[in-house]
Design a protein around this motif. Structure first.
Motif, PDB file in Angstrom:
ATOM      1  N   TRP A 108      -0.658   3.494  10.314  1.00  0.00           N
ATOM      2  CA  TRP A 108       0.319   4.415   9.757  1.00  0.00           C
ATOM      3  C   TRP A 108       1.181   4.087   8.650  1.00  0.00           C
ATOM      4  CZ3 TRP A 108      -0.237   9.495  10.618  1.00  0.00           C
ATOM      5  CH2 TRP A 108      -1.213   9.922  11.901  1.00  0.00           C
ATOM      6  N   MET A 109       1.032   2.837   8.334  1.00  0.00           N
ATOM      7  CA  MET A 109       1.738   2.022   7.340  1.00  0.00           C
ATOM      8  C   MET A 109       0.928   2.744   6.035  1.00  0.00           C
ATOM      9  SD  MET A 109       4.332   1.009   5.722  1.00  0.00           S
ATOM     10  CE  MET A 109       5.348  -0.327   6.603  1.00  0.00           C
ATOM     11  N   GLY A 110      -0.278   2.751   6.034  1.00  0.00           N
ATOM     12  CA  GLY A 110      -1.294   3.150   5.119  1.00  0.00           C
ATOM     13  C   GLY A 110      -1.072   4.540   4.936  1.00  0.00           C
ATOM     14  N   VAL A 111      -0.867   5.384   5.892  1.00  0.00           N
ATOM     15  CA  VAL A 111      -0.479   6.870   5.836  1.00  0.00           C
ATOM     16  C   VAL A 111       0.916   6.770   5.109  1.00  0.00           C
ATOM     17  CG1 VAL A 111      -0.187   9.035   6.664  1.00  0.00           C
ATOM     18  CG2 VAL A 111      -1.779   7.388   7.830  1.00  0.00           C
ATOM     19  N   ALA A 112       1.731   6.114   5.573  1.00  0.00           N
ATOM     20  CA  ALA A 112       3.037   5.989   4.793  1.00  0.00           C
ATOM     21  C   ALA A 112       2.817   5.743   3.203  1.00  0.00           C
ATOM     22  CB  ALA A 112       4.100   5.165   5.325  1.00  0.00           C
ATOM     23  N   ALA A 164       0.187   6.132   1.479  1.00  0.00           N
ATOM     24  CA  ALA A 164      -0.294   7.409   0.655  1.00  0.00           C
ATOM     25  C   ALA A 164       0.567   8.495   0.574  1.00  0.00           C
ATOM     26  CB  ALA A 164      -1.240   7.901   1.607  1.00  0.00           C
ATOM     27  N   ALA A 165       1.737   8.662   1.292  1.00  0.00           N
ATOM     28  CA  ALA A 165       2.779   9.533   0.922  1.00  0.00           C
ATOM     29  C   ALA A 165       3.784   9.163  -0.074  1.00  0.00           C
ATOM     30  CB  ALA A 165       3.456   9.932   2.375  1.00  0.00           C
ATOM     31  N   PHE A 166       4.045   7.857   0.211  1.00  0.00           N
ATOM     32  CA  PHE A 166       4.652   7.236  -0.769  1.00  0.00           C
ATOM     33  C   PHE A 166       4.147   7.265  -2.323  1.00  0.00           C
ATOM     34  CE2 PHE A 166       5.710   2.754  -3.243  1.00  0.00           C
ATOM     35  CZ  PHE A 166       7.186   3.135  -3.208  1.00  0.00           C
ATOM     36  N   GLU A 167       2.768   7.130  -2.520  1.00  0.00           N
ATOM     37  CA  GLU A 167       2.491   7.321  -3.888  1.00  0.00           C
ATOM     38  C   GLU A 167       2.285   8.762  -4.261  1.00  0.00           C
ATOM     39  OE1 GLU A 167      -1.807   5.430  -3.505  1.00  0.00           O
ATOM     40  OE2 GLU A 167      -0.922   3.346  -3.014  1.00  0.00           O
ATOM     41  N   SER A 168       2.230   9.765  -3.345  1.00  0.00           N
ATOM     42  CA  SER A 168       2.271  11.057  -3.705  1.00  0.00           C
ATOM     43  C   SER A 168       3.615  11.282  -4.245  1.00  0.00           C
ATOM     44  CB  SER A 168       1.855  11.913  -2.584  1.00  0.00           C
ATOM     45  OG  SER A 168       1.967  13.388  -2.946  1.00  0.00           O
ATOM     46  N   THR A 169       4.576  10.797  -3.182  1.00  0.00           N
ATOM     47  CA  THR A 169       6.067  11.070  -3.622  1.00  0.00           C
ATOM     48  C   THR A 169       6.202  10.390  -5.104  1.00  0.00           C
ATOM     49  OG1 THR A 169       6.775  10.815  -1.398  1.00  0.00           O
ATOM     50  CG2 THR A 169       8.465  10.258  -2.945  1.00  0.00           C
ATOM     51  N   ASN A 170       5.861   9.308  -5.492  1.00  0.00           N
ATOM     52  CA  ASN A 170       6.003   8.955  -6.826  1.00  0.00           C
ATOM     53  C   ASN A 170       5.546  10.026  -8.023  1.00  0.00           C
ATOM     54  OD1 ASN A 170       6.213   6.539  -8.872  1.00  0.00           O
ATOM     55  ND2 ASN A 170       4.122   6.967  -9.370  1.00  0.00           N
ATOM     56  N   ARG A 171       4.266  10.468  -7.774  1.00  0.00           N
ATOM     57  CA  ARG A 171       4.051  11.371  -8.793  1.00  0.00           C
ATOM     58  C   ARG A 171       4.832  12.650  -8.832  1.00  0.00           C
ATOM     59  NH1 ARG A 171      -1.033   9.470  -6.464  1.00  0.00           N
ATOM     60  NH2 ARG A 171      -0.825  11.183  -4.871  1.00  0.00           N
ATOM     61  N   TYR A 172       5.510  13.208  -7.622  1.00  0.00           N
ATOM     62  CA  TYR A 172       6.287  14.235  -7.897  1.00  0.00           C
ATOM     63  C   TYR A 172       7.779  13.949  -8.300  1.00  0.00           C
ATOM     64  CZ  TYR A 172       3.644  17.494  -5.021  1.00  0.00           C
ATOM     65  OH  TYR A 172       2.427  18.395  -4.760  1.00  0.00           O
ATOM     66  N   CYS A 173       8.352  12.558  -7.978  1.00  0.00           N
ATOM     67  CA  CYS A 173       9.324  12.068  -8.828  1.00  0.00           C
ATOM     68  C   CYS A 173       9.140  12.037 -10.390  1.00  0.00           C
ATOM     69  CB  CYS A 173       9.549  10.672  -8.355  1.00  0.00           C
ATOM     70  SG  CYS A 173      10.419  10.714  -6.629  1.00  0.00           S
ATOM     71  N   ALA A 174       7.939  11.447 -10.703  1.00  0.00           N
ATOM     72  CA  ALA A 174       7.525  11.453 -12.282  1.00  0.00           C
ATOM     73  C   ALA A 174       7.546  12.859 -12.650  1.00  0.00           C
ATOM     74  CB  ALA A 174       5.997  10.702 -12.246  1.00  0.00           C
ATOM     75  N   ARG A 175       7.212  14.077 -11.945  1.00  0.00           N
ATOM     76  CA  ARG A 175       7.044  15.390 -12.450  1.00  0.00           C
ATOM     77  C   ARG A 175       8.476  15.868 -12.722  1.00  0.00           C
ATOM     78  NH1 ARG A 175       6.036  20.028  -8.323  1.00  0.00           N
ATOM     79  NH2 ARG A 175       8.156  19.312  -7.888  1.00  0.00           N
ATOM     80  N   VAL A 216      10.463   2.016 -10.283  1.00  0.00           N
ATOM     81  CA  VAL A 216       9.326   1.108 -10.040  1.00  0.00           C
ATOM     82  C   VAL A 216       9.262   0.795  -8.601  1.00  0.00           C
ATOM     83  CG1 VAL A 216       7.880  -0.780 -10.504  1.00  0.00           C
ATOM     84  CG2 VAL A 216       9.176   0.023 -12.453  1.00  0.00           C
ATOM     85  N   GLY A 217       8.134   1.093  -7.816  1.00  0.00           N
ATOM     86  CA  GLY A 217       7.962   0.941  -6.476  1.00  0.00           C
ATOM     87  C   GLY A 217       6.659  -0.016  -6.374  1.00  0.00           C
ATOM     88  N   LEU A 218       6.838  -0.530  -4.903  1.00  0.00           N
ATOM     89  CA  LEU A 218       5.605  -1.374  -4.697  1.00  0.00           C
ATOM     90  C   LEU A 218       4.842  -0.818  -3.588  1.00  0.00           C
ATOM     91  CD1 LEU A 218       7.725  -4.627  -4.296  1.00  0.00           C
ATOM     92  CD2 LEU A 218       5.931  -4.318  -6.251  1.00  0.00           C
ATOM     93  N   THR A 219       3.583  -0.741  -3.713  1.00  0.00           N
ATOM     94  CA  THR A 219       2.723  -0.106  -2.955  1.00  0.00           C
ATOM     95  C   THR A 219       1.477  -1.188  -2.549  1.00  0.00           C
ATOM     96  OG1 THR A 219       1.477   1.754  -2.171  1.00  0.00           O
ATOM     97  CG2 THR A 219       1.273   0.837  -4.511  1.00  0.00           C
ATOM     98  N   LEU A 220       0.756  -1.147  -1.763  1.00  0.00           N
ATOM     99  CA  LEU A 220      -0.548  -1.490  -1.235  1.00  0.00           C
ATOM    100  C   LEU A 220      -1.747  -0.240  -1.315  1.00  0.00           C
ATOM    101  CD1 LEU A 220      -2.418  -3.808  -0.440  1.00  0.00           C
ATOM    102  CD2 LEU A 220      -2.013  -3.237   1.855  1.00  0.00           C
ATOM    103  N   ASP A 221      -2.745  -0.149  -2.299  1.00  0.00           N
ATOM    104  CA  ASP A 221      -3.608   1.005  -2.739  1.00  0.00           C
ATOM    105  C   ASP A 221      -3.853   1.478  -1.329  1.00  0.00           C
ATOM    106  OD1 ASP A 221      -5.601   2.357  -3.454  1.00  0.00           O
ATOM    107  OD2 ASP A 221      -6.591   0.942  -4.288  1.00  0.00           O
ATOM    108  N   ALA A 222      -3.611   2.829  -1.327  1.00  0.00           N
ATOM    109  CA  ALA A 222      -3.302   3.668  -0.252  1.00  0.00           C
ATOM    110  C   ALA A 222      -4.663   4.674  -0.461  1.00  0.00           C
ATOM    111  CB  ALA A 222      -2.259   4.590  -0.291  1.00  0.00           C
ATOM    112  N   SER A 223      -5.694   4.191  -1.137  1.00  0.00           N
ATOM    113  CA  SER A 223      -6.979   5.074  -1.294  1.00  0.00           C
ATOM    114  C   SER A 223      -7.813   4.411  -0.138  1.00  0.00           C
ATOM    115  CB  SER A 223      -7.662   4.759  -2.541  1.00  0.00           C
ATOM    116  OG  SER A 223      -8.042   3.542  -3.055  1.00  0.00           O
ATOM    117  N   ILE A 224      -7.598   3.152   0.437  1.00  0.00           N
ATOM    118  CA  ILE A 224      -8.110   2.588   1.105  1.00  0.00           C
ATOM    119  C   ILE A 224      -7.562   2.391   2.740  1.00  0.00           C
ATOM    120  CG2 ILE A 224      -9.533   0.313   1.850  1.00  0.00           C
ATOM    121  CD1 ILE A 224     -10.463   1.612  -0.453  1.00  0.00           C
ATOM    122  N   ALA A 225      -8.478   2.907   3.715  1.00  0.00           N
ATOM    123  CA  ALA A 225      -8.050   2.618   5.120  1.00  0.00           C
ATOM    124  C   ALA A 225      -8.101   1.279   5.588  1.00  0.00           C
ATOM    125  CB  ALA A 225      -8.903   3.266   5.969  1.00  0.00           C
TER     126      ALA A 225
END
Length: 252
Positions: free
Chosen positions: A154-158, A160-171, A139-148
């Motif tokens: 650049w933490m927001g961009v990070a 967004a990458a974090f949320e994508s990384t979670n999906r690949y980890c799930a896969r 389980v990870g903690l994020t701040l909704d990266a769908s918003i600028a």
């Protein structure tokens, strides 16, 4: 039976009692889990002191999210305290000051933000994997990266990458029975938040949230993290659960 009876949870990011990570560790113990914490460098002394304020003192192992050798040694270090992990909390994030100025940030500002705040999720998953069995949860903690978000840059961009990384980890970890999910928490006034120059702009979050929001209360996010580590979400992975008073549903 408590929610995490018999489980062992690895919790990163415990620096103060105000952190979401501390509240996850506390609640996990209250729900029957054994807890192992991580820290690095001079912060290890602080984390060790904070660990004694938990219901039961928890061991602390070394983990520097910028050091691949620490991730490579993670299962060995955790293995000195337990022979299994049932849950792992990723509560790691960092960006240099320059990363909070989007158009003027250099790659030297951006690179560590991406490494420590996004890539570290995959590194943590891989490091913990040898001790995790089917039914385990990351389980990870994020701040909704769908918003600028203003001032997040650049933490927001990070994130967004974090949320994508979670999906690949799930896969990739799903076939092994390991679930990977994120909690998109509303803003919490923590040590990490102090490093965000525009954090005070989030102070009115509760006024725009259907359920309201208390930026000084990490417990709602912590409860969601513990629930996702429990056996009550056996078929949920690759998900982002919003714990923000409903702000994401109505905007500002």
């Amino acid at each position: 039976m408590a929610l995490l009876d018999g489980k062992t949870i690895l919790v990163t990011g415990v620096l103060t009692e105000s952190s979401i990570a501390f509240h996850v560790a506390r609640l996990a113990q209250e729900q029957g889990a054994s807890v192992v914490l991580t820290a690095f460098g001079r912060a290890a002394k602080i984390t060790s002191a904070i660990a004694r304020r938990l219901p039961q003192a928890a061991p602390v192992i070394e983990l520097d999210a910028s050091n691949q050798e620490d991730f490579d040694a993670l299962s060995t270090r955790v293995g000195e305290h337990t022979d299994q992990l049932d849950g792992v909390l990723h509560s790691i994030g960092f960006a240099p000051r320059g990363a909070f100025d989007f158009m003027n940030a250099s790659w030297e500002d951006v690179a560590p933000a991406l490494q420590i705040s996004a890539y570290s999720l995959k590194a943590l998953a891989k490091g913990a994997e040898p001790l995790m069995k089917p039914g385990g949860a990351l389980v990870g903690l994020t701040l909704d990266a769908s918003i600028a978000w203003p001032g997040y840059d650049w933490m927001g961009v990070a994130k967004a990458a974090f949320e994508s990384t979670n999906r690949y980890c799930a896969r990739d970890l799903g076939p092994k029975g390991i679930r990977c999910n994120l909690v998109a928490a509303g803003p919490i006034r923590t040590t990490a938040a102090k490093s965000i120059p525009a954090f005070d702009r989030f102070a009115q979050w509760g006024e725009h949230s259907p359920l309201g929001w208390d930026i000084s209360d990490p417990s709602p996010a912590a409860k969601a993290c513990v629930a996702l580590m429990s056996d009550w979400f056996p078929a949920t992975t690759g998900e982002i659960v919003h714990v923000d008073g409903g702000f994401h549903a109505v905007g500002d």
